[in-house]
Scaffold this motif. Structure first.
Motif, PDB file in Angstrom:
ATOM      1  N   SER A 100       0.835  -1.197   0.000  1.00 22.74           N
ATOM      2  CA  SER A 100       0.000   0.000   0.000  1.00 22.74           C
ATOM      3  C   SER A 100       0.870   1.247   0.000  1.00 22.74           C
ATOM      4  O   SER A 100       1.938   1.278   0.614  1.00 22.74           O
ATOM      5  N   ILE A 101       0.395   2.285  -0.697  1.00 19.92           N
ATOM      6  CA  ILE A 101       1.054   3.587  -0.633  1.00 19.92           C
ATOM      7  C   ILE A 101       0.493   4.406   0.525  1.00 19.92           C
ATOM      8  O   ILE A 101       1.001   5.480   0.835  1.00 19.92           O
ATOM      9  N   ARG A 102      -0.554   3.907   1.166  1.00 22.87           N
ATOM     10  CA  ARG A 102      -1.172   4.615   2.283  1.00 22.87           C
ATOM     11  C   ARG A 102      -0.452   4.303   3.586  1.00 22.87           C
ATOM     12  O   ARG A 102       0.140   3.243   3.751  1.00 22.87           O
ATOM     13  N   ALA A 103      -0.552   5.239   4.522  1.00 25.56           N
ATOM     14  CA  ALA A 103       0.197   5.108   5.768  1.00 25.56           C
ATOM     15  C   ALA A 103      -0.361   4.026   6.680  1.00 25.56           C
ATOM     16  O   ALA A 103       0.396   3.368   7.405  1.00 25.56           O
ATOM     17  N   TRP A 104      -1.685   3.819   6.672  1.00 25.66           N
ATOM     18  CA  TRP A 104      -2.274   2.870   7.612  1.00 25.66           C
ATOM     19  C   TRP A 104      -3.320   1.951   6.987  1.00 25.66           C
ATOM     20  O   TRP A 104      -3.431   0.789   7.360  1.00 25.66           O
ATOM     21  N   GLN A 105      -4.105   2.448   6.054  1.00 24.88           N
ATOM     22  CA  GLN A 105      -5.212   1.662   5.532  1.00 24.88           C
ATOM     23  C   GLN A 105      -4.740   0.349   4.921  1.00 24.88           C
ATOM     24  O   GLN A 105      -3.640   0.246   4.394  1.00 24.88           O
ATOM     25  N   LEU A 106      -5.618  -0.641   5.006  1.00 21.04           N
ATOM     26  CA  LEU A 106      -5.325  -1.949   4.429  1.00 21.04           C
ATOM     27  C   LEU A 106      -6.617  -2.546   3.906  1.00 21.04           C
ATOM     28  O   LEU A 106      -7.625  -2.583   4.615  1.00 21.04           O
ATOM     29  N   GLN A 107      -6.593  -2.987   2.655  1.00 23.46           N
ATOM     30  CA  GLN A 107      -7.743  -3.632   2.041  1.00 23.46           C
ATOM     31  C   GLN A 107      -7.352  -5.008   1.531  1.00 23.46           C
ATOM     32  O   GLN A 107      -6.191  -5.256   1.191  1.00 23.46           O
ATOM     33  N   VAL A 118       2.651  -6.216   5.265  1.00 20.55           N
ATOM     34  CA  VAL A 118       2.229  -5.078   4.439  1.00 20.55           C
ATOM     35  C   VAL A 118       3.456  -4.237   4.105  1.00 20.55           C
ATOM     36  O   VAL A 118       4.089  -3.664   4.998  1.00 20.55           O
ATOM     37  N   TRP A 119       3.776  -4.188   2.823  1.00 21.88           N
ATOM     38  CA  TRP A 119       4.910  -3.406   2.345  1.00 21.88           C
ATOM     39  C   TRP A 119       4.413  -1.986   2.063  1.00 21.88           C
ATOM     40  O   TRP A 119       3.737  -1.748   1.063  1.00 21.88           O
ATOM     41  N   ARG A 120       4.712  -1.041   2.947  1.00 18.18           N
ATOM     42  CA  ARG A 120       4.333   0.359   2.738  1.00 18.18           C
ATOM     43  C   ARG A 120       5.431   1.001   1.891  1.00 18.18           C
ATOM     44  O   ARG A 120       6.583   1.083   2.315  1.00 18.18           O
ATOM     45  N   TYR A 121       5.069   1.449   0.712  1.00 17.72           N
ATOM     46  CA  TYR A 121       6.086   1.920  -0.218  1.00 17.72           C
ATOM     47  C   TYR A 121       5.744   3.307  -0.752  1.00 17.72           C
ATOM     48  O   TYR A 121       4.616   3.792  -0.627  1.00 17.72           O
ATOM     49  N   LEU A 122       6.730   3.933  -1.345  1.00 16.43           N
ATOM     50  CA  LEU A 122       6.529   5.188  -2.061  1.00 16.43           C
ATOM     51  C   LEU A 122       7.346   5.141  -3.341  1.00 16.43           C
ATOM     52  O   LEU A 122       8.337   4.414  -3.435  1.00 16.43           O
ATOM     53  N   PRO A 195       4.031   9.994   3.608  1.00 13.31           N
ATOM     54  CA  PRO A 195       5.448   9.876   3.971  1.00 13.31           C
ATOM     55  C   PRO A 195       6.291  10.895   3.209  1.00 13.31           C
ATOM     56  O   PRO A 195       6.175  11.024   1.987  1.00 13.31           O
ATOM     57  N   VAL A 196       7.131  11.621   3.934  1.00 11.41           N
ATOM     58  CA  VAL A 196       8.013  12.624   3.328  1.00 11.41           C
ATOM     59  C   VAL A 196       9.373  12.532   4.011  1.00 11.41           C
ATOM     60  O   VAL A 196       9.501  11.975   5.107  1.00 11.41           O
ATOM     61  N   PRO A 197      10.428  13.093   3.385  1.00 12.90           N
ATOM     62  CA  PRO A 197      11.755  13.067   4.024  1.00 12.90           C
ATOM     63  C   PRO A 197      11.736  13.776   5.370  1.00 12.90           C
ATOM     64  O   PRO A 197      11.158  14.860   5.508  1.00 12.90           O
ATOM     65  N   ALA A 198      12.363  13.178   6.357  1.00 11.82           N
ATOM     66  CA  ALA A 198      12.372  13.751   7.704  1.00 11.82           C
ATOM     67  C   ALA A 198      13.133  15.060   7.759  1.00 11.82           C
ATOM     68  O   ALA A 198      12.865  15.911   8.604  1.00 11.82           O
ATOM     69  N   ASN A 199      14.098  15.252   6.851  1.00 11.97           N
ATOM     70  CA  ASN A 199      14.917  16.465   6.871  1.00 11.97           C
ATOM     71  C   ASN A 199      14.598  17.381   5.695  1.00 11.97           C
ATOM     72  O   ASN A 199      15.468  18.034   5.137  1.00 11.97           O
ATOM     73  N   GLY A 200      13.332  17.402   5.293  1.00 10.54           N
ATOM     74  CA  GLY A 200      12.920  18.294   4.222  1.00 10.54           C
ATOM     75  C   GLY A 200      13.348  17.794   2.862  1.00 10.54           C
ATOM     76  O   GLY A 200      13.251  16.610   2.560  1.00 10.54           O
ATOM     77  N   ASP A 201      13.859  18.690   2.039  1.00 10.34           N
ATOM     78  CA  ASP A 201      14.229  18.335   0.671  1.00 10.34           C
ATOM     79  C   ASP A 201      15.648  17.813   0.555  1.00 10.34           C
ATOM     80  O   ASP A 201      16.078  17.396  -0.510  1.00 10.34           O
ATOM     81  N   ARG A 202      16.404  17.847   1.646  1.00 10.17           N
ATOM     82  CA  ARG A 202      17.790  17.402   1.571  1.00 10.17           C
ATOM     83  C   ARG A 202      17.863  15.884   1.560  1.00 10.17           C
ATOM     84  O   ARG A 202      17.121  15.204   2.255  1.00 10.17           O
TER      85      ARG A 202
END
Length: 206
Positions: A100-107, A118-122, A195-202
Motif C-alpha cells: 500500500s502507498i497509504r500510511a495505515w489503511q489496508l484492504q 504489508v509493504w508500505r512503499y513510495l 510519507p516525506v523526508p524527515a529532513n525536508g528536501d535534503r
C-alpha cells in the motif's frame, strides 16, 4: 536496507526472520526500479506487483512458500504458507503479502484470519532517499489479524459503470497496527498522512 531501522522485538510468524524480510524488501526495491511507469499509469496494479514480488522473495528467502500450482496460487488465500504445513494451512501458518502507498489503511479481497505482511512503499522518481532507488519500502507492518478485524466494503459499481470491486477493510488500522512495524525508516516522517523526508528536501546521509 537500513539495518538500524528494524525492530527485532516485533512478533513475527513462526520461522520468519528479520533477515528474510530485509532481503524481500531489498528485492522489491531492486526489481521494480525500472517499472515505475506502471505506477503513474495504474497505481493499483503497481501495488499488486509490490505485494507479488514480496511474496516471491519470501518464497525464496524464508520458510514460507507459495502454492506450486500457479493458477491456484493466483486465486486463493494465503499467498504463502509455512513449509510442511497442511493444505489448506491453519491461520497461524498462513502469510498474506499486501502492499500500500497509504500510511495505515489496508484492504483485502478476503477477511480470513492469518498473518499479514504489508509493504508500505513510495515512488520517488527524483531518488531523494537513495540514488538508484526510485521505489522505497519505508515501513513494513507484520500482524496476525482475526476475521473480526475486517469490515465489508461493498462495490461502488452499478449498471452505469465505474466503482471498485468488493473488498474488506481493516477496522481502525492505525490502532490495530500500532507496534507491528518490523521496519520503519527513520528518515521518513508522516505529514498530512503522507510519507516525506524527515529532513525536508535534503537527501538523507548514507
Amino acid at each position: 536496507m537500513r539495518p538500524h531501522d528494524f525492530d527485532r522485538g516485533v512478533a513475527l510468524p513462526a520461522g520468519l526472520t528479520v533477515a528474510a524480510v530485509s532481503k524481500a524488501a531489498d528485492y522489491i526495491e531492486r526489481s521494480l526500479a525500472d517499472l515505475t511507469d506502471i505506477y503513474f499509469d495504474q497505481a493499483n496494479l503497481f501495488s499488486g506487483l509490490v505485494g507479488g514480488f514480496g511474496a516471491r522473495a519470501l518464497d525464496s528467502h524464508s520458510v514460507y512458500e507459495k502454492h506450486r500450482h500457479r493458477d491456484t496460487a493466483a486465486q486463493r488465500f494465503p499467498d504463502l504458507r509455512r513449509r510442511g504445513s497442511p493444505d489448506p494451512p491453519a491461520p497461524r501458518d498462513s502469510l498474506e503479502s499486501k502492499a500500500s502507498i497509504r500510511a495505515w489503511q489496508l484492504q483485502a479481497h478476503y477477511d480470513h484470519a492469518g498473518w499479514y505482511v504489508v509493504w508500505r512503499y513510495l515512488v520517488d522518481p527524483t531518488e531523494t532517499y537513495e540514488p538508484g532507488r526510485p521505489v522505497i519500502v519505508w515501513r513494513i507492518d507484520i500482524a496476525f489479524l482475526e476475521q473480526s478485524d475486517w469490515k465489508y466494503e461493498g462495490s461502488g459499481a452499478s449498471s452505469a459503470g465505474g466503482g471498485r470491486t468488493e473488498t474488506f477493510g481493516l477496522i481502525k488500522p492505525a490502532a490495530r497496527l500500532k507496534g507491528c512495524a518490523v521496519y520503519a525508516r527513520s528518515d521518513v516522517v508522516l505529514r498530512g498522512g503522507k510519507p516525506v523526508p524527515a529532513n525536508g528536501d535534503r537527501r538523507p546521509p548514507p
